[in-house]
Design a protein around this motif. Structure first.
Motif, mmCIF file in Angstrom:
data_model
loop_
_atom_site.group_PDB
_atom_site.id
_atom_site.type_symbol
_atom_site.label_atom_id
_atom_site.label_comp_id
_atom_site.label_asym_id
_atom_site.label_seq_id
_atom_site.Cartn_x
_atom_site.Cartn_y
_atom_site.Cartn_z
ATOM 1 N N CYS A 34 32.124 88.371 9.707
ATOM 2 C CA CYS A 34 32.742 88.508 10.856
ATOM 3 C C CYS A 34 33.498 87.564 11.375
ATOM 4 C CB CYS A 34 31.294 88.883 11.685
ATOM 5 S SG CYS A 34 30.535 87.439 11.999
ATOM 6 N N GLU A 36 33.331 84.441 11.870
ATOM 7 C CA GLU A 36 32.752 83.487 13.048
ATOM 8 C C GLU A 36 32.986 81.966 12.576
ATOM 9 O OE1 GLU A 36 31.923 81.960 15.936
ATOM 10 O OE2 GLU A 36 30.598 83.702 16.292
ATOM 11 N N THR A 54 24.712 87.866 17.532
ATOM 12 C CA THR A 54 24.541 89.200 17.116
ATOM 13 C C THR A 54 23.799 89.567 16.115
ATOM 14 O OG1 THR A 54 26.371 89.447 16.029
ATOM 15 C CG2 THR A 54 26.495 89.871 18.411
ATOM 16 N N ALA A 79 25.733 104.983 19.503
ATOM 17 C CA ALA A 79 26.511 104.854 20.602
ATOM 18 C C ALA A 79 26.972 103.511 21.191
ATOM 19 C CB ALA A 79 26.088 105.898 21.732
ATOM 20 N N LYS A 81 25.387 99.004 21.174
ATOM 21 C CA LYS A 81 24.163 97.992 21.110
ATOM 22 C C LYS A 81 24.130 97.097 22.304
ATOM 23 C CE LYS A 81 21.993 98.361 16.577
ATOM 24 N NZ LYS A 81 21.397 97.899 15.655
ATOM 25 N N THR A 82 23.159 96.497 22.555
ATOM 26 C CA THR A 82 22.896 95.531 23.539
ATOM 27 C C THR A 82 22.138 94.262 22.948
ATOM 28 O OG1 THR A 82 23.365 96.770 25.582
ATOM 29 C CG2 THR A 82 22.469 94.804 25.954
ATOM 30 N N VAL A 83 22.306 93.071 23.015
ATOM 31 C CA VAL A 83 21.943 91.994 22.507
ATOM 32 C C VAL A 83 21.440 91.152 23.583
ATOM 33 C CG1 VAL A 83 21.394 90.331 20.992
ATOM 34 C CG2 VAL A 83 22.755 92.301 20.415
ATOM 35 N N ILE B 57 27.982 97.464 14.424
ATOM 36 C CA ILE B 57 27.561 95.951 14.757
ATOM 37 C C ILE B 57 28.553 94.938 14.210
ATOM 38 C CG2 ILE B 57 25.239 96.527 14.866
ATOM 39 C CD1 ILE B 57 24.814 95.581 11.980
ATOM 40 N N MET B 58 29.488 95.414 13.351
ATOM 41 C CA MET B 58 30.459 94.488 12.984
ATOM 42 C C MET B 58 31.426 94.373 14.084
ATOM 43 S SD MET B 58 32.840 94.366 9.486
ATOM 44 C CE MET B 58 33.996 92.937 9.359
ATOM 45 N N GLN B 60 30.745 94.199 17.370
ATOM 46 C CA GLN B 60 29.945 93.493 18.223
ATOM 47 C C GLN B 60 30.233 91.981 17.735
ATOM 48 O OE1 GLN B 60 25.696 93.813 18.519
ATOM 49 N NE2 GLN B 60 26.320 94.140 20.941
ATOM 50 N N ALA B 61 30.043 91.604 16.403
ATOM 51 C CA ALA B 61 29.981 90.428 15.683
ATOM 52 C C ALA B 61 31.433 90.028 15.903
ATOM 53 C CB ALA B 61 29.483 90.521 14.629
ATOM 54 N N LEU B 62 32.376 90.776 15.769
ATOM 55 C CA LEU B 62 33.848 90.147 15.978
ATOM 56 C C LEU B 62 34.247 89.812 17.415
ATOM 57 C CD1 LEU B 62 35.781 93.139 13.927
ATOM 58 C CD2 LEU B 62 35.403 90.867 13.085
ATOM 59 N N ALA B 64 31.715 88.638 19.569
ATOM 60 C CA ALA B 64 31.241 87.450 19.851
ATOM 61 C C ALA B 64 31.992 86.345 19.115
ATOM 62 C CB ALA B 64 29.659 87.562 19.192
ATOM 63 N N ALA B 65 32.570 86.591 18.013
ATOM 64 C CA ALA B 65 33.271 85.513 17.419
ATOM 65 C C ALA B 65 34.513 84.917 18.353
ATOM 66 C CB ALA B 65 33.678 85.809 16.217
ATOM 67 N N HIS B 68 33.569 82.681 21.139
ATOM 68 C CA HIS B 68 33.214 81.640 20.691
ATOM 69 C C HIS B 68 34.457 80.554 20.443
ATOM 70 C CE1 HIS B 68 29.414 82.995 19.224
ATOM 71 N NE2 HIS B 68 29.054 82.392 20.547
ATOM 72 N N ILE B 76 26.335 82.786 24.473
ATOM 73 C CA ILE B 76 26.586 84.065 24.956
ATOM 74 C C ILE B 76 25.032 84.376 25.086
ATOM 75 C CG2 ILE B 76 26.720 86.498 24.305
ATOM 76 C CD1 ILE B 76 29.047 85.428 22.295
ATOM 77 N N GLN B 77 24.612 84.808 26.429
ATOM 78 C CA GLN B 77 23.446 85.356 26.692
ATOM 79 C C GLN B 77 22.999 86.705 26.725
ATOM 80 O OE1 GLN B 77 22.935 83.804 30.891
ATOM 81 N NE2 GLN B 77 22.354 81.827 30.381
ATOM 82 N N GLN B 78 24.259 87.386 26.700
ATOM 83 C CA GLN B 78 23.903 88.834 26.515
ATOM 84 C C GLN B 78 25.355 89.492 26.271
ATOM 85 O OE1 GLN B 78 21.762 91.068 29.491
ATOM 86 N NE2 GLN B 78 23.104 92.946 29.378
ATOM 87 N N ILE B 79 25.224 90.502 25.013
ATOM 88 C CA ILE B 79 26.733 91.084 24.850
ATOM 89 C C ILE B 79 26.168 92.502 24.547
ATOM 90 C CG2 ILE B 79 26.273 90.389 22.222
ATOM 91 C CD1 ILE B 79 29.429 90.511 22.514
ATOM 92 N N ASP B 80 26.866 93.612 25.103
ATOM 93 C CA ASP B 80 26.631 94.690 25.315
ATOM 94 C C ASP B 80 28.183 95.717 24.599
ATOM 95 O OD1 ASP B 80 25.530 97.419 25.739
ATOM 96 O OD2 ASP B 80 26.734 97.617 27.473
ATOM 97 N N THR B 81 27.876 96.536 23.746
ATOM 98 C CA THR B 81 29.045 97.056 23.394
ATOM 99 C C THR B 81 28.647 98.673 23.027
ATOM 100 O OG1 THR B 81 28.336 96.512 21.008
ATOM 101 C CG2 THR B 81 30.322 95.398 21.593
ATOM 102 N N VAL B 82 29.970 99.482 23.397
ATOM 103 C CA VAL B 82 29.695 100.747 23.489
ATOM 104 C C VAL B 82 30.950 101.306 22.414
ATOM 105 C CG1 VAL B 82 30.086 103.033 24.614
ATOM 106 C CG2 VAL B 82 29.156 101.108 25.910
#
Lengths: 151, 133
Positions: A34, A36, A54, A79, A81-83, B57-58, B60-62, B64-65, B68, B76-82
């Motif tokens: 990803c 990172e 994540t 639809a 995800k929330t982490v 989820i990829m 979302q990971a992109l 987050a990167a 950073h 990151i305390q919280q991350i939400d993706t639609v």
């Protein structure tokens, strides 16, 4: 099956506990894939080396839905995800994910009625310390059930 | 970057993440998602998709990167993706982010996130709560 019945009968009941060992190799593979670059996640020599935030979102339990959960159509999609992060996951940890359906709600779009199920996984480590909460919003489309498509 | 350096409206640098099929296959393999719809254009088309698509989820990971890289050392305390619409593998998407609020007491900022395709269409939206010391 309407949403109120799902809420009444299925919400907040733990239906699965799955175990996930955390390895350095798997963290590094995920981090590389990803893109990172933060050394806390990409450099095993870093004093705070840990899985990226994540990381636990990739895990799926032994069951996606509770046993005998009603069929809500054959079409569906992911639809979102929330982490929420509570603490680090490090190599050598074993995470335990406790699954439940945390919410259910309905929307109507161009393709008809959609039922959203919020699948929640609470991750704790081997010391029972909270690591993360992952909400997966799954969409099911009841109007796409075969008997309705045949009419 | 420190909390004091950030203001509402600050934009994260736009990035063009690597979503070539080789990279997506690598992600799908480690995440246990090695299925045709994510890593094989032909098999994805057979399922009615326009081509192989990025696992949600990829995306979302992109994002987050990206956070950073913008604020090294942040948490990151919280991350939400639609996942509004698919991002095609082997395409050229762009990630963007903008600070929408700050909380001096908690030392956190809220960030709105998007991933657009080449046509400028938003495919993924998200928000993150990020702590900076």
């Amino acid at each position: 099956m309407d949403v109120e019945a799902i809420k009444k009968n299925w919400l907040n009941r733990e239906f699965d506990v799955a175990e996930f060992p955390i390895t350095q190799e798997r963290i590094l593979a995920y981090v590389h894939a990803c893109g990172e670059t933060d050394p806390r996640f990409s450099d095993p020599e870093h004093p705070e080396f840990q899985a990226p935030p994540t990381f636990t979102a990739q895990y799926v339990g032994r069951r996606i839905l509770p046993r005998d959960f009603p069929m809500l159509g054959f079409r569906g999609f992911d639809a979102g995800k929330t982490v929420v992060l509570h603490g680090p996951a490090r190599p050598g940890d074993t995470l335990f994910a406790h699954s439940k359906i945390a919410d259910a709600y309905e929307k109507t779009g161009r393709s008809g009625r959609m039922v959203f199920l919020v699948h929640r996984m609470e991750f704790v480590n081997q010391k029972d310390e909270r690591v993360s909460t992952v909400d997966w919003r799954m969409v099911r489309q009841p109007d796409q059930e075969p008997e309705k498509r045949e009419k | 970057m420190r909390f004091e350096d950030i203001e509402i409206g600050d934009e994260l640098p736009a990035e063009q993440p690597d979503v070539r099929v080789e990279r997506v296959r690598e992600f799908a393999k480690t995440a246990g998602m090695l299925t045709g719809r994510f890593v094989d254009h032909q098999k994805a088309r057979e399922q009615g998709l326009p081509g192989a698509i990025l696992p949600g989820i990829m995306s979302q990971a992109l994002l987050a990167a990206v956070i950073h890289r913008w604020a090294p050392g942040c948490a990151i305390q919280q991350i939400d993706t639609v996942f509004r619409a698919p991002i095609l593998v082997d395409s050229h998407p762009t990630t963007r982010g903008v600070v929408t609020s700050t909380d001096a007491g908690a030392q956190t900022v809220d960030v709105d996130l998007t991933i657009e395709n080449e046509a400028g269409e938003t495919r993924v939206i998200g928000t993150a709560v990020v702590r900076l010391d």
